[in-house]
Scaffold this motif. Structure first.
Motif, mmCIF file in Angstrom:
data_model
loop_
_atom_site.group_PDB
_atom_site.id
_atom_site.type_symbol
_atom_site.label_atom_id
_atom_site.label_comp_id
_atom_site.label_asym_id
_atom_site.label_seq_id
_atom_site.Cartn_x
_atom_site.Cartn_y
_atom_site.Cartn_z
ATOM 1 N N GLN A 183 1.547 3.655 -3.280
ATOM 2 C CA GLN A 183 1.056 5.048 -3.215
ATOM 3 C C GLN A 183 2.214 6.005 -3.458
ATOM 4 O O GLN A 183 2.072 7.037 -4.120
ATOM 5 N N HIS A 184 3.355 5.650 -2.913
ATOM 6 C CA HIS A 184 4.547 6.485 -3.069
ATOM 7 C C HIS A 184 4.969 6.513 -4.550
ATOM 8 O O HIS A 184 5.247 7.570 -5.115
ATOM 9 N N ALA A 185 4.964 5.337 -5.189
ATOM 10 C CA ALA A 185 5.338 5.265 -6.622
ATOM 11 C C ALA A 185 4.364 6.096 -7.458
ATOM 12 O O ALA A 185 4.782 6.881 -8.323
ATOM 13 N N ALA B 44 15.761 17.600 -15.773
ATOM 14 C CA ALA B 44 16.478 16.571 -15.011
ATOM 15 C C ALA B 44 15.644 16.157 -13.795
ATOM 16 O O ALA B 44 15.541 14.972 -13.462
ATOM 17 N N LYS B 45 15.029 17.126 -13.154
ATOM 18 C CA LYS B 45 14.233 16.832 -11.947
ATOM 19 C C LYS B 45 13.032 15.950 -12.293
ATOM 20 O O LYS B 45 12.755 14.954 -11.635
ATOM 21 N N VAL B 46 12.336 16.333 -13.379
ATOM 22 C CA VAL B 46 11.140 15.564 -13.752
ATOM 23 C C VAL B 46 11.549 14.132 -14.156
ATOM 24 O O VAL B 46 10.875 13.157 -13.812
ATOM 25 N N ILE C 242 8.497 0.527 9.815
ATOM 26 C CA ILE C 242 8.346 1.031 8.440
ATOM 27 C C ILE C 242 8.440 2.552 8.547
ATOM 28 O O ILE C 242 9.208 3.195 7.840
ATOM 29 N N LYS C 243 7.670 3.104 9.481
ATOM 30 C CA LYS C 243 7.776 4.527 9.784
ATOM 31 C C LYS C 243 8.647 4.684 11.024
ATOM 32 O O LYS C 243 8.546 3.866 11.949
ATOM 33 N N ARG C 244 9.477 5.709 11.043
ATOM 34 C CA ARG C 244 10.347 5.945 12.211
ATOM 35 C C ARG C 244 9.854 7.130 13.021
ATOM 36 O O ARG C 244 10.290 7.340 14.145
ATOM 37 N N ARG D 241 0.847 -1.213 0.000
ATOM 38 C CA ARG D 241 0.000 0.000 0.000
ATOM 39 C C ARG D 241 0.877 1.255 0.000
ATOM 40 O O ARG D 241 0.748 2.115 -0.867
ATOM 41 N N GLN D 242 1.796 1.326 0.948
ATOM 42 C CA GLN D 242 2.585 2.558 1.076
ATOM 43 C C GLN D 242 3.521 2.761 -0.124
ATOM 44 O O GLN D 242 3.623 3.849 -0.668
ATOM 45 N N ILE D 243 4.218 1.673 -0.505
ATOM 46 C CA ILE D 243 5.199 1.821 -1.595
ATOM 47 C C ILE D 243 4.490 2.146 -2.914
ATOM 48 O O ILE D 243 4.956 2.972 -3.693
#
Ligand code: BYC
Length: 323
Positions: A44-46, A74-76, A220-222, A40-42
């Motif tokens: 959503q992040h992608a 380059a950033k995009v 997973i979260k710190r 789920r997290q990865i």
């Protein structure tokens, strides 16, 4: 199927490895919920990375100089790369990339709320780099120590690139803030519009965050959403002051006692509205993503055909050697 007692034992062993700061790798045993949380997290992040290319892509052809254009391109491109590493990390957990993309294109998957706001002026590109990438770094540096190895390792490279993104954004804002009256006004207007959505990026307040407690226990979260949001405000407020721009929050004030900046209430109704698909640009973003996916079909077909030809050539070579 494991008996309940075996399962409890495996879960205890798993938690002991996490507590000992061992990395969990793709072939290791893991609880189903840990796998699901990560997918789920990865994912959503992608999705956030590739949807995040769109607001900035809007300005590639209108960048004010060659230098600005090259940096923005380059950033995009970096963001496309981040999406790739992250979809790859999700695949190590057994997720299929096509399924994840289907979820995005049908509007069932979440991606960061921030990318549903429009980029109205060149200063927005500065504000995105400074604030959005600044918030992203704050959130992602701790993810380099995430308990899941492939995600943690992907984050190391992502964070190096994000740090360049943040600096290019801050430099754009600095230049505009020191420019003509009209340029300074443009920079201030961008800050006014991007400040609150940037604070929302960190997710709901801890009391409303349904996943934080378990994700912290699994490392997973710190840090919690509120801890990271506070750090971001503490670092960003003096940066705004340095370039002579005003953060649009009348409650923002350094608190000598706590050693942190106090800040005003976040409009959570707006946040949930954007997350549920009703933000200013949600429909536009999904439409652009779907179109890019459809128009890219021939590239995927060509890549698959090429891979198949290579496989056949290599198999033929092996056969020749055996003969
Ligand atoms: N937007 O229990 P919570 C980038 C959802 S990319 C939308 O606190 P969690 C960049 C959350 O998913 C930036 N939805 O969740 C790219 C959950 O819904 P579900 C993206 C949000 O996971 C290009 C529900 O609210 N960064 O940096 O413990 C250019 C409850 O939340 C948001 C990442 O993805 C949001 N802002 O914590 C420039 C980093 N916030 O799934 C920059 C990795 C929350 O139950 N992700 N929700 O339906 C994370 O660190 C965590 O997933 C979050 C949320 C801190 C975002």
């Amino acid at each position: 199927m494991k008996a309940p007692a075996d399962y409890a034992h495996l879960e205890d062993q798993f938690q002991a490895r996490i507590d000992a700061e061992e990395k969990i790798e793709p072939k290791d045993w893991m609880p189903d919920k840990y796998r699901k949380t990560l997918i789920r997290q990865i994912s959503q992040h992608a999705h956030s990375e590739i949807v995040g290319m769109l607001p900035e892509g809007n300005w590639v052809t209108r960048a004010p100089s060659l230098r600005r254009k090259v940096a923005l391109l380059a950033k995009v491109q970096d963001e496309a790369g981040h999406g790739l590493y992250l979809y790859g990390a999700a695949e190590t957990l057994g997720a299929e990339r096509d399924d994840l993309l289907d979820e995005l294109h049908t509007g069932n998957a979440k991606y960061s709320s921030i990318f549903n706001y429009p980029t109205l002026s060149w200063a927005d590109i500065g504000a995105i780099g400074w604030l959005v990438d600044g918030a992203a770094i704050m959130n992602q540096v701790p993810l380099c120590r995430c308990s899941y190895g492939p995600y943690a390792r992907a984050m190391v490279r992502v964070c190096k690139e994000e740090s360049f993104h943040q600096r290019q954004g801050y430099e754009i804002m600095l230049t505009l803030a020191r420019g003509t009256e009209a340029q300074k006004k443009m920079a201030q207007d961008a800050l006014n519009r991007w400040w609150w959505p940037s604070l929302m990026m960190f997710g709901p307040n801890d009391a409303e965050s349904k996943h934080t407690a378990q994700s912290m226990a699994w490392k997973i979260k710190r840090f919690t959403n509120d801890e990271l949001r506070q750090r971001f405000v503490d670092i960003t407020a003096p940066q705004a002051e340095f370039i002579g721009l005003t953060i649009p929050d009348e409650h923002l004030k350094y608190n000598e006692e706590t050693g942190h900046y106090d800040f005003g209430p976040i409009n959570w109704d707006e946040f949930w509205q954007v997350v549920s698909g009703e933000g200013p640009c949600n429909r536009q973003r999904l439409k652009a993503r779907r179109r890019a996916h459809e128009e890219g079909q021939w590239v995927r077909d060509a890549a698959l055909a090429h891979a198949e030809k290579r496989r056949q050539r290599q198999a033929a070579k092996k056969d020749q050697k055996v003969a």
